[in-house]
Design a protein around this motif. Structure first.
Motif, PDB file in Angstrom:
ATOM      1  N   GLY A 178      77.430  12.550  51.817  1.00  0.00           N
ATOM      2  CA  GLY A 178      78.361  12.522  50.702  1.00  0.00           C
ATOM      3  C   GLY A 178      77.727  13.030  49.415  1.00  0.00           C
ATOM      4  N   PHE A 179      78.343  12.675  48.313  1.00  0.00           N
ATOM      5  CA  PHE A 179      77.903  13.154  47.005  1.00  0.00           C
ATOM      6  C   PHE A 179      76.539  12.570  46.649  1.00  0.00           C
ATOM      7  CE2 PHE A 179      77.601  12.804  42.406  1.00  0.00           C
ATOM      8  CZ  PHE A 179      78.011  14.047  41.968  1.00  0.00           C
ATOM      9  N   VAL A 180      75.597  13.437  46.278  1.00  0.00           N
ATOM     10  CA  VAL A 180      74.280  13.025  45.783  1.00  0.00           C
ATOM     11  C   VAL A 180      73.930  13.954  44.626  1.00  0.00           C
ATOM     12  CG1 VAL A 180      71.843  12.662  46.290  1.00  0.00           C
ATOM     13  CG2 VAL A 180      73.547  12.294  48.087  1.00  0.00           C
ATOM     14  N   ALA A 181      73.526  13.405  43.491  1.00  0.00           N
ATOM     15  CA  ALA A 181      73.131  14.215  42.335  1.00  0.00           C
ATOM     16  C   ALA A 181      71.936  13.564  41.656  1.00  0.00           C
ATOM     17  CB  ALA A 181      74.287  14.356  41.344  1.00  0.00           C
ATOM     18  N   ARG A 182      71.143  14.365  40.980  1.00  0.00           N
ATOM     19  CA  ARG A 182      69.991  13.870  40.214  1.00  0.00           C
ATOM     20  C   ARG A 182      70.245  14.111  38.735  1.00  0.00           C
ATOM     21  NH1 ARG A 182      63.585  14.906  41.559  1.00  0.00           N
ATOM     22  NH2 ARG A 182      62.727  13.561  39.908  1.00  0.00           N
ATOM     23  N   CYS A 183      70.044  13.082  37.932  1.00  0.00           N
ATOM     24  CA  CYS A 183      70.312  13.155  36.492  1.00  0.00           C
ATOM     25  C   CYS A 183      69.025  12.911  35.713  1.00  0.00           C
ATOM     26  CB  CYS A 183      71.362  12.124  36.086  1.00  0.00           C
ATOM     27  SG  CYS A 183      72.948  12.305  36.942  1.00  0.00           S
ATOM     28  N   GLN A 184      68.855  13.668  34.639  1.00  0.00           N
ATOM     29  CA  GLN A 184      67.681  13.522  33.789  1.00  0.00           C
ATOM     30  C   GLN A 184      68.124  13.437  32.333  1.00  0.00           C
ATOM     31  OE1 GLN A 184      65.538  16.965  35.489  1.00  0.00           O
ATOM     32  NE2 GLN A 184      63.988  15.508  36.198  1.00  0.00           N
ATOM     33  N   VAL A 185      67.598  12.421  31.653  1.00  0.00           N
ATOM     34  CA  VAL A 185      67.955  12.146  30.262  1.00  0.00           C
ATOM     35  C   VAL A 185      66.763  12.475  29.389  1.00  0.00           C
ATOM     36  CG1 VAL A 185      68.766  10.400  28.636  1.00  0.00           C
ATOM     37  CG2 VAL A 185      69.483  10.290  31.038  1.00  0.00           C
ATOM     38  N   PRO A 186      66.869  13.432  28.459  1.00  0.00           N
ATOM     39  CA  PRO A 186      65.729  13.775  27.604  1.00  0.00           C
ATOM     40  C   PRO A 186      65.388  12.660  26.631  1.00  0.00           C
ATOM     41  CG  PRO A 186      67.704  14.946  26.902  1.00  0.00           C
ATOM     42  CD  PRO A 186      68.060  14.243  28.170  1.00  0.00           C
ATOM     43  N   ARG A 187      64.147  12.649  26.195  1.00  0.00           N
ATOM     44  CA  ARG A 187      63.719  11.630  25.229  1.00  0.00           C
ATOM     45  C   ARG A 187      64.433  11.798  23.891  1.00  0.00           C
ATOM     46  NH1 ARG A 187      57.137  11.190  26.134  1.00  0.00           N
ATOM     47  NH2 ARG A 187      57.216  10.426  28.306  1.00  0.00           N
ATOM     48  N   ASP A 188      64.738  13.036  23.542  1.00  0.00           N
ATOM     49  CA  ASP A 188      65.471  13.309  22.310  1.00  0.00           C
ATOM     50  C   ASP A 188      66.923  12.875  22.497  1.00  0.00           C
ATOM     51  OD1 ASP A 188      66.656  14.225  20.026  1.00  0.00           O
ATOM     52  OD2 ASP A 188      66.094  16.331  20.291  1.00  0.00           O
ATOM     53  N   ALA A 189      67.319  11.829  21.790  1.00  0.00           N
ATOM     54  CA  ALA A 189      68.669  11.284  21.957  1.00  0.00           C
ATOM     55  C   ALA A 189      69.751  12.286  21.568  1.00  0.00           C
ATOM     56  CB  ALA A 189      68.817  10.005  21.129  1.00  0.00           C
ATOM     57  N   ALA A 190      69.397  13.270  20.743  1.00  0.00           N
ATOM     58  CA  ALA A 190      70.386  14.261  20.314  1.00  0.00           C
ATOM     59  C   ALA A 190      70.608  15.337  21.364  1.00  0.00           C
ATOM     60  CB  ALA A 190      69.945  14.907  18.994  1.00  0.00           C
ATOM     61  N   ALA A 191      69.701  15.454  22.326  1.00  0.00           N
ATOM     62  CA  ALA A 191      69.831  16.480  23.359  1.00  0.00           C
ATOM     63  C   ALA A 191      70.732  15.975  24.487  1.00  0.00           C
ATOM     64  CB  ALA A 191      68.457  16.855  23.916  1.00  0.00           C
ATOM     65  N   PRO A 192      71.547  16.861  25.065  1.00  0.00           N
ATOM     66  CA  PRO A 192      72.460  16.424  26.131  1.00  0.00           C
ATOM     67  C   PRO A 192      71.721  16.102  27.417  1.00  0.00           C
ATOM     68  CG  PRO A 192      72.590  18.801  25.849  1.00  0.00           C
ATOM     69  CD  PRO A 192      71.707  18.300  24.742  1.00  0.00           C
ATOM     70  N   ALA A 193      72.256  15.163  28.179  1.00  0.00           N
ATOM     71  CA  ALA A 193      71.718  14.817  29.488  1.00  0.00           C
ATOM     72  C   ALA A 193      72.487  15.579  30.556  1.00  0.00           C
ATOM     73  CB  ALA A 193      71.825  13.311  29.714  1.00  0.00           C
ATOM     74  N   PHE A 194      71.769  16.077  31.553  1.00  0.00           N
ATOM     75  CA  PHE A 194      72.385  16.881  32.600  1.00  0.00           C
ATOM     76  C   PHE A 194      72.103  16.286  33.976  1.00  0.00           C
ATOM     77  CE2 PHE A 194      72.251  19.982  29.200  1.00  0.00           C
ATOM     78  CZ  PHE A 194      73.453  20.663  29.365  1.00  0.00           C
ATOM     79  N   CYS A 195      72.997  16.579  34.905  1.00  0.00           N
ATOM     80  CA  CYS A 195      72.824  16.234  36.310  1.00  0.00           C
ATOM     81  C   CYS A 195      72.908  17.521  37.128  1.00  0.00           C
ATOM     82  CB  CYS A 195      73.890  15.255  36.776  1.00  0.00           C
ATOM     83  SG  CYS A 195      73.950  13.692  35.854  1.00  0.00           S
ATOM     84  N   SER A 196      72.305  17.497  38.291  1.00  0.00           N
ATOM     85  CA  SER A 196      72.387  18.652  39.185  1.00  0.00           C
ATOM     86  C   SER A 196      72.625  18.173  40.610  1.00  0.00           C
ATOM     87  CB  SER A 196      71.114  19.505  39.119  1.00  0.00           C
ATOM     88  OG  SER A 196      69.986  18.748  39.512  1.00  0.00           O
ATOM     89  N   ARG A 197      73.270  19.015  41.373  1.00  0.00           N
ATOM     90  CA  ARG A 197      73.585  18.700  42.768  1.00  0.00           C
ATOM     91  C   ARG A 197      73.318  19.931  43.616  1.00  0.00           C
ATOM     92  NH1 ARG A 197      75.982  16.407  46.994  1.00  0.00           N
ATOM     93  NH2 ARG A 197      78.003  17.061  47.817  1.00  0.00           N
ATOM     94  N   GLU A 198      72.750  19.729  44.789  1.00  0.00           N
ATOM     95  CA  GLU A 198      72.474  20.805  45.727  1.00  0.00           C
ATOM     96  C   GLU A 198      73.243  20.549  47.012  1.00  0.00           C
ATOM     97  OE1 GLU A 198      68.291  20.682  46.215  1.00  0.00           O
ATOM     98  OE2 GLU A 198      67.847  21.492  44.225  1.00  0.00           O
ATOM     99  N   VAL A 199      73.921  21.576  47.492  1.00  0.00           N
ATOM    100  CA  VAL A 199      74.757  21.449  48.681  1.00  0.00           C
ATOM    101  C   VAL A 199      74.473  22.617  49.618  1.00  0.00           C
ATOM    102  CG1 VAL A 199      77.104  21.169  49.565  1.00  0.00           C
ATOM    103  CG2 VAL A 199      76.564  20.433  47.233  1.00  0.00           C
ATOM    104  N   ARG A 200      74.261  22.332  50.889  1.00  0.00           N
ATOM    105  CA  ARG A 200      74.076  23.389  51.875  1.00  0.00           C
ATOM    106  C   ARG A 200      75.403  24.059  52.177  1.00  0.00           C
ATOM    107  NH1 ARG A 200      70.754  26.146  53.791  1.00  0.00           N
ATOM    108  NH2 ARG A 200      68.587  25.573  53.619  1.00  0.00           N
ATOM    109  N   LEU A 201      75.402  25.396  52.164  1.00  0.00           N
ATOM    110  CA  LEU A 201      76.572  26.182  52.548  1.00  0.00           C
ATOM    111  C   LEU A 201      76.236  26.894  53.842  1.00  0.00           C
ATOM    112  CD1 LEU A 201      77.417  27.805  49.075  1.00  0.00           C
ATOM    113  CD2 LEU A 201      78.412  25.732  50.058  1.00  0.00           C
ATOM    114  N   GLY A 202      76.243  26.172  54.930  1.00  0.00           N
ATOM    115  CA  GLY A 202      75.848  26.759  56.194  1.00  0.00           C
ATOM    116  C   GLY A 202      74.337  26.732  56.360  1.00  0.00           C
TER     117      GLY A 202
END
Length: 236
Positions: A178-202
Motif C-alpha cells: 500500500g501507500f508508503v512515503a518518507r517525509c523530511q522536515v527541515p530545521r528552518d521552520a520557514a522552509a517547507p516540509a516535503f514527502c516523497s514516494r517511490e512506486v514500481r511501474l512494472g
C-alpha cells in the motif's frame, strides 16, 4: 532654553570603526546578491518552461510515452523521438496540470502558494520501491515502534535523538504494497516540509514523486490520481 551639548566620545578606535563599517557593507552586499541571484534563478526557471500542451513522443527505457510539453521540466526532454533513462515532470496539485503563465506562482519548491508535484520516471531494474523497503529497511531504522500518523496513516520515526519528527515514514497499515512515503522536515521552520514516494511501474521502471507534507491529509486521492495520470501518459 535647554542647553545642547555635543555627544560624548564612543570609545571606538577609528580603525575598529572602519572595520565595522566594511563588515556591515559586505553583509549588505551579500544579502542583495542573494536576493538578486534568487530572482534571476526564478526568472531562468520561468523561461525554461513552456505552455505548449501538445504531447511529446519519447521513450523511457523500452517504454513509449506521450507527455504534454508543459509537464516536462527540462527543454532537452521536449524533443520528440528521443530515448531517456530518466524523465522529469512538474505538475500542480490538485489539477495535476502542466505549466501555464496564469498559474506560474504555484510552481517551484518555495513560497506559500507553491503546489508543485515533482515526478521522476526512471529506468531502474534492481531498485526497490518504498513498499518493498518498509519491512527490510525502514522498520529496522525506526527509533521506537509504530505511532499514529496523519489522516489514518501509521508513522515510523527515523530521526535521531533530539530530532524526532524531522525524518519519518508514513504508511497505510494492514495492507501489503500500500501507500508508503518518507517525509523530511527541515530545521528552518520557514522552509517547507516535503514527502516523497517511490512506486514500481512494472519490472524496469520506478516512479518517484515529491509533494508538500500538507498534502498528506489527502494522500489516498493524491496517490490514485498520480498513478492514473502516469498510466494515461503511456503511448498505446
Amino acid at each position: 532654553m535647554i542647553p545642547i551639548a555635543p555627544p560624548g566620545p564612543t570609545g571606538i578606535r577609528p580603525l575598529h570603526f572602519t572595520a565595522l563599517t566594511v563588515l556591515l557593507a559586505l553583509l549588505a552586499a551579500a544579502y542583495v546578491a542573494k536576493m538578486v541571484g534568487g530572482w534571476f534563478a526564478g526568472t531562468e526557471r520561468l523561461l525554461t518552461r513552456t505552455e505548449e500542451v501538445a504531447p511529446v513522443s519519447l521513450s523511457i527505457g523500452r517504454h513509449a510515452f506521450a507527455i504534454p510539453a508543459n509537464m516536462l521540466r527540462r527543454p532537452d526532454q521536449r524533443i520528440p523521438g528521443l530515448r531517456h533513462d530518466l524523465v522529469y515532470l512538474e505538475l500542480i496539485w490538485p489539477s495535476l496540470s502542466g505549466f501555464t503563465r496564469d498559474m506560474a506562482y504555484a510552481f517551484g519548491d518555495t513560497g506559500a502558494e507553491s503546489r508543485t508535484i515533482a515526478l521522476e520516471i526512471a529506468v531502474a531494474r534492481q531498485a526497490e520501491g518504498m513498499s518493498e523497503r518498509l519491512d527490510t529497511v525502514y522498520r529496522r531504522l525506526a527509533r521506537g515502534g509504530e505511532a499514529p500518523g496523519p489522516a489514518g496513516l501509521t508513522m515510523l520515526d527515523l530521526a535521531g535523538e533530539g530530532e524526532a519528527g524531522t525524518d519519518y515514514v508514513v504508511f497505510e497499515a494492514g495492507r501489503d504494497g500500500g501507500f508508503v512515503a518518507r517525509c523530511q522536515v527541515p530545521r528552518d521552520a520557514a522552509a517547507p516540509a516535503f514527502c516523497s514516494r517511490e512506486v514500481r511501474l512494472g519490472r524496469d521502471l520506478l516512479l518517484t514523486y515529491r509533494f508538500k507534507r500538507a498534502a498528506l491529509h489527502n494522500w489516498g486521492r493524491l496517490d490514485r490520481r498520480i498513478l492514473d495520470l502516469v498510466h494515461s501518459l503511456r503511448a498505446s
